[in-house]
Design a protein around this motif. Structure first.
Motif, PDB file in Angstrom:
ATOM      1  N   ALA A 176      74.622 109.402  68.699  1.00 43.01           N
ATOM      2  CA  ALA A 176      75.357 109.589  69.953  1.00 43.01           C
ATOM      3  C   ALA A 176      75.798 108.245  70.524  1.00 43.01           C
ATOM      4  O   ALA A 176      76.942 108.078  70.971  1.00 43.01           O
ATOM      5  CB  ALA A 176      74.493 110.345  70.958  1.00 43.01           C
ATOM      6  N   SER A 177      74.896 107.270  70.489  1.00 42.36           N
ATOM      7  CA  SER A 177      75.227 105.947  71.012  1.00 42.36           C
ATOM      8  C   SER A 177      76.288 105.266  70.165  1.00 42.36           C
ATOM      9  O   SER A 177      77.202 104.619  70.687  1.00 42.36           O
ATOM     10  CB  SER A 177      73.963 105.089  71.066  1.00 42.36           C
ATOM     11  OG  SER A 177      74.245 103.809  71.595  1.00 42.36           O
ATOM     12  N   ALA A 178      76.186 105.404  68.847  1.00 44.15           N
ATOM     13  CA  ALA A 178      77.167 104.792  67.955  1.00 44.15           C
ATOM     14  C   ALA A 178      78.564 105.363  68.189  1.00 44.15           C
ATOM     15  O   ALA A 178      79.559 104.629  68.201  1.00 44.15           O
ATOM     16  CB  ALA A 178      76.746 104.999  66.499  1.00 44.15           C
ATOM     17  N   ARG A 179      78.615 106.675  68.412  1.00 43.72           N
ATOM     18  CA  ARG A 179      79.922 107.298  68.664  1.00 43.72           C
ATOM     19  C   ARG A 179      80.502 106.853  69.999  1.00 43.72           C
ATOM     20  O   ARG A 179      81.701 106.599  70.111  1.00 43.72           O
ATOM     21  CB  ARG A 179      79.772 108.820  68.595  1.00 43.72           C
ATOM     22  CG  ARG A 179      79.585 109.343  67.173  1.00 43.72           C
ATOM     23  CD  ARG A 179      79.077 110.762  67.134  1.00 43.72           C
ATOM     24  NE  ARG A 179      78.958 111.247  65.762  1.00 43.72           N
ATOM     25  CZ  ARG A 179      78.141 112.213  65.380  1.00 43.72           C
ATOM     26  NH1 ARG A 179      77.339 112.796  66.270  1.00 43.72           N
ATOM     27  NH2 ARG A 179      78.103 112.590  64.112  1.00 43.72           N
ATOM     28  N   GLU A 180      79.655 106.742  71.005  1.00 42.51           N
ATOM     29  CA  GLU A 180      80.124 106.295  72.318  1.00 42.51           C
ATOM     30  C   GLU A 180      80.674 104.873  72.262  1.00 42.51           C
ATOM     31  O   GLU A 180      81.632 104.533  72.956  1.00 42.51           O
ATOM     32  CB  GLU A 180      78.978 106.359  73.341  1.00 42.51           C
ATOM     33  CG  GLU A 180      78.571 107.773  73.730  1.00 42.51           C
ATOM     34  CD  GLU A 180      77.329 107.784  74.623  1.00 42.51           C
ATOM     35  OE1 GLU A 180      76.840 106.672  74.951  1.00 42.51           O
ATOM     36  OE2 GLU A 180      76.858 108.883  74.965  1.00 42.51           O
ATOM     37  N   GLN A 181      80.050 104.038  71.433  1.00 42.34           N
ATOM     38  CA  GLN A 181      80.438 102.633  71.366  1.00 42.34           C
ATOM     39  C   GLN A 181      81.364 102.322  70.188  1.00 42.34           C
ATOM     40  O   GLN A 181      81.722 101.165  69.963  1.00 42.34           O
ATOM     41  CB  GLN A 181      79.182 101.761  71.255  1.00 42.34           C
ATOM     42  CG  GLN A 181      78.224 101.909  72.421  1.00 42.34           C
ATOM     43  CD  GLN A 181      76.962 101.094  72.224  1.00 42.34           C
ATOM     44  OE1 GLN A 181      77.013  99.879  72.021  1.00 42.34           O
ATOM     45  NE2 GLN A 181      75.806 101.754  72.276  1.00 42.34           N
ATOM     46  N   SER A 182      81.756 103.365  69.452  1.00 43.58           N
ATOM     47  CA  SER A 182      82.625 103.193  68.275  1.00 43.58           C
ATOM     48  C   SER A 182      82.035 102.201  67.280  1.00 43.58           C
ATOM     49  O   SER A 182      82.724 101.315  66.750  1.00 43.58           O
ATOM     50  CB  SER A 182      84.025 102.741  68.711  1.00 43.58           C
ATOM     51  OG  SER A 182      84.619 103.717  69.535  1.00 43.58           O
ATOM     52  N   ILE A 183      80.737 102.341  67.034  1.00 46.24           N
ATOM     53  CA  ILE A 183      80.048 101.484  66.076  1.00 46.24           C
ATOM     54  C   ILE A 183      79.887 102.227  64.760  1.00 46.24           C
ATOM     55  O   ILE A 183      79.597 103.405  64.725  1.00 46.24           O
ATOM     56  CB  ILE A 183      78.656 101.083  66.628  1.00 46.24           C
ATOM     57  CG1 ILE A 183      78.822 100.199  67.866  1.00 46.24           C
ATOM     58  CG2 ILE A 183      77.823 100.361  65.566  1.00 46.24           C
ATOM     59  CD1 ILE A 183      77.517  99.891  68.564  1.00 46.24           C
ATOM     60  N   GLY A 184      80.074 101.509  63.664  1.00 48.52           N
ATOM     61  CA  GLY A 184      79.911 102.104  62.356  1.00 48.52           C
ATOM     62  C   GLY A 184      81.240 102.258  61.640  1.00 48.52           C
ATOM     63  O   GLY A 184      82.314 102.013  62.217  1.00 48.52           O
ATOM     64  N   GLU A 185      81.166 102.634  60.403  1.00 45.87           N
ATOM     65  CA  GLU A 185      82.368 102.779  59.575  1.00 45.87           C
ATOM     66  C   GLU A 185      82.537 104.242  59.175  1.00 45.87           C
ATOM     67  O   GLU A 185      81.609 104.849  58.650  1.00 45.87           O
ATOM     68  CB  GLU A 185      82.243 101.902  58.331  1.00 45.87           C
ATOM     69  CG  GLU A 185      83.453 101.964  57.404  1.00 45.87           C
ATOM     70  CD  GLU A 185      83.301 101.093  56.185  1.00 45.87           C
ATOM     71  OE1 GLU A 185      84.154 101.178  55.272  1.00 45.87           O
ATOM     72  OE2 GLU A 185      82.299 100.328  56.117  1.00 45.87           O
ATOM     73  N   GLU A 186      83.706 104.774  59.456  1.00 50.00           N
ATOM     74  CA  GLU A 186      84.005 106.158  59.080  1.00 50.00           C
ATOM     75  C   GLU A 186      84.366 106.209  57.593  1.00 50.00           C
ATOM     76  O   GLU A 186      85.193 105.424  57.108  1.00 50.00           O
ATOM     77  CB  GLU A 186      85.182 106.696  59.904  1.00 50.00           C
ATOM     78  CG  GLU A 186      84.855 106.870  61.385  1.00 50.00           C
ATOM     79  CD  GLU A 186      84.010 108.109  61.648  1.00 50.00           C
ATOM     80  OE1 GLU A 186      83.865 108.944  60.723  1.00 50.00           O
ATOM     81  OE2 GLU A 186      83.452 108.204  62.766  1.00 50.00           O
ATOM     82  N   ILE A 187      83.756 107.132  56.877  1.00 47.55           N
ATOM     83  CA  ILE A 187      83.996 107.285  55.435  1.00 47.55           C
ATOM     84  C   ILE A 187      84.395 108.727  55.149  1.00 47.55           C
ATOM     85  O   ILE A 187      83.752 109.661  55.637  1.00 47.55           O
ATOM     86  CB  ILE A 187      82.741 106.917  54.624  1.00 47.55           C
ATOM     87  CG1 ILE A 187      82.351 105.455  54.876  1.00 47.55           C
ATOM     88  CG2 ILE A 187      82.961 107.160  53.134  1.00 47.55           C
ATOM     89  CD1 ILE A 187      81.044 105.064  54.230  1.00 47.55           C
ATOM     90  N   THR A 188      85.443 108.900  54.380  1.00 50.47           N
ATOM     91  CA  THR A 188      85.879 110.243  53.965  1.00 50.47           C
ATOM     92  C   THR A 188      85.322 110.565  52.588  1.00 50.47           C
ATOM     93  O   THR A 188      85.544 109.802  51.625  1.00 50.47           O
ATOM     94  CB  THR A 188      87.412 110.331  53.936  1.00 50.47           C
ATOM     95  OG1 THR A 188      87.934 110.029  55.245  1.00 50.47           O
ATOM     96  CG2 THR A 188      87.848 111.743  53.530  1.00 50.47           C
ATOM     97  N   LEU A 189      84.601 111.666  52.502  1.00 53.04           N
ATOM     98  CA  LEU A 189      84.035 112.099  51.218  1.00 53.04           C
ATOM     99  C   LEU A 189      84.996 113.095  50.582  1.00 53.04           C
ATOM    100  O   LEU A 189      85.424 114.058  51.209  1.00 53.04           O
ATOM    101  CB  LEU A 189      82.671 112.747  51.432  1.00 53.04           C
ATOM    102  CG  LEU A 189      81.589 111.846  52.040  1.00 53.04           C
ATOM    103  CD1 LEU A 189      80.291 112.637  52.226  1.00 53.04           C
ATOM    104  CD2 LEU A 189      81.332 110.637  51.154  1.00 53.04           C
ATOM    105  N   ARG A 190      85.300 112.868  49.359  1.00 49.17           N
ATOM    106  CA  ARG A 190      86.256 113.752  48.651  1.00 49.17           C
ATOM    107  C   ARG A 190      85.567 114.493  47.525  1.00 49.17           C
ATOM    108  O   ARG A 190      84.631 114.003  46.927  1.00 49.17           O
ATOM    109  CB  ARG A 190      87.425 112.917  48.076  1.00 49.17           C
ATOM    110  CG  ARG A 190      88.209 112.184  49.157  1.00 49.17           C
ATOM    111  CD  ARG A 190      89.239 111.283  48.534  1.00 49.17           C
ATOM    112  NE  ARG A 190      89.943 110.504  49.541  1.00 49.17           N
ATOM    113  CZ  ARG A 190      91.089 110.884  50.112  1.00 49.17           C
ATOM    114  NH1 ARG A 190      91.652 111.995  49.719  1.00 49.17           N
ATOM    115  NH2 ARG A 190      91.662 110.140  51.023  1.00 49.17           N
TER     116      ARG A 190
END
Length: 242
Positions: free
Chosen positions: A228-242
Motif C-alpha cells: 500500500a505504501s509503495a503504491r502511494e509513493q510510486s515506489i517499485g518497478e512495474e513488470i508485465t508478465l506474458r
C-alpha cells in the motif's frame, strides 16, 4: 511473493528478509508497549544480526530509551552494531563484554540470538524487566527455566508457540516436558492484551516475557502495508508478465 487475494495473480516480489525483520521487531515493540514499565530507559540487545537492529529501532519508538547495551558472541560485531545504532538513535549506545553485563539493570531485554544455552538467566535480571525473545535454535533455547517459571508469559499465538517440536518454542516446551510448568502458564496472547480480555503487568517489579515464534498472518499483514505504501509513493518497478 505476494498474490492478489481476489484473483490469485502475482502482485509483487519483495525482499522477505526485510519484511520479516520489520514485523518481528514491531511485534516485540508492541509487547513492550503493552507490558514494559512506562519509565523503561535501559535496553539490552542480545545478538548482533538483522533482528538485533530491527529490535533496537522499534523498541526505541515505544519507550524513552536512553541507554542501549549490545552483547553478542563476537565482540567485534557488537562494536560495529553499537557504532551503527549510535548514528541512528538517540542516547548512549555501547557494546559490552557479556550477556550478564548487558542485562544488569536493564528495563527491557531483547534476545535475538541463535543460542543453544540460555542468554537470559534469572540471576542476571533486574526486577521489573520486560523480556522479548525471538531467537530460535532447535538444539537449545534463549530463556532459562527459572525466568520462564517466574515471568508473566505472553505470546503471539498459543497454538504456534506450543506446537510440537520443532515448530514450537523450546523456551516453553522444555519446562513443560520437565513438569515445571503447564501449557496454562502462557498468560495471554498479544491480541488478548490489546482487546482487554487479559491483564498485563500488575506490579512494577513483575518480570514479563514475550516469546515469539512468528506467524504467517503477520508477514501477510506487513506485506500488505508495504504494498500500500509503495503504491502511494510510486515506489517499485512495474513488470508485465506474458
Amino acid at each position: 511473493m505476494a498474490f492478489d487475494p481476489d484473483t490469485g495473480e502475482p502482485a509483487a516480489l519483495l525482499d522477505g528478509r526485510a519484511i520479516t525483520a520489520a514485523r518481528t521487531g514491531a511485534c516485540s515493540a508492541l509487547s513492550a508497549r503493552l507490558l514494559a514499565r512506562e519509565d523503561a530507559t535501559v535496553l539490552a540487545v542480545l545478538g548482533t544480526g538483522v533482528q538485533a537492529r530491527s529490535h533496537a529501532r522499534a523498541i526505541c519508538r515505544v519507550r524513552p530509551i536512553r541507554e542501549i547495551r549490545i552483547a553478542g558472541r563476537d565482540p567485534a560485531k557488537a562494536a560495529v552494531l553499537a557504532e551503527e545504532l549510535s548514528a541512528a538513535l538517540e542516547g548512549d549506545v555501547r557494546a559490552v563484554s557479556s550477556y550478564a553485563e548487558a542485562l544488569d539493570g536493564a528495563d527491557i531485554a531483547a534476545a535475538t540470538t541463535h543460542a543453544v544455552e540460555p542468554v537470559i538467566r534469572r540471576s542476571w535480571l533486574t526486577p521489573g524487566v520486560h523480556i522479548t525473545s525471538v531467537g530460535y535454535n532447535p538444539a537449545g533455547r534463549e530463556v532459562d527455566d527459572a525466568t520462564v517459571i517466574e515471568a508473566l508469559v505472553c505470546v503471539e499465538s498459543r497454538q504456534a508457540v506450543l506446537a510440537p517440536f520443532p515448530a514450537g518454542s523450546n523456551d516453553l516446551l522444555m519446562p513443560i516436558r520437565g513438569g515445571l510448568i503447564t501449557a496454562d502458564h502462557v498468560h495471554a496472547e498479544l491480541g488478548e492484551l490489546i482487546a482487554g480480555h487479559r491483564a498485563g503487568r500488575t506490579t512494577p517489579d513483575q518480570i514479563t516475557l514475550y516469546k515469539s515464534v512468528g506467524v504467517a498472518a503477520q508477514d501477510a499483514a506487513a506485506t500488505a502495508l508495504v504494498l500500500a505504501s509503495a503504491r502511494e509513493q510510486s515506489i517499485g518497478e512495474e513488470i508485465t508478465l506474458r
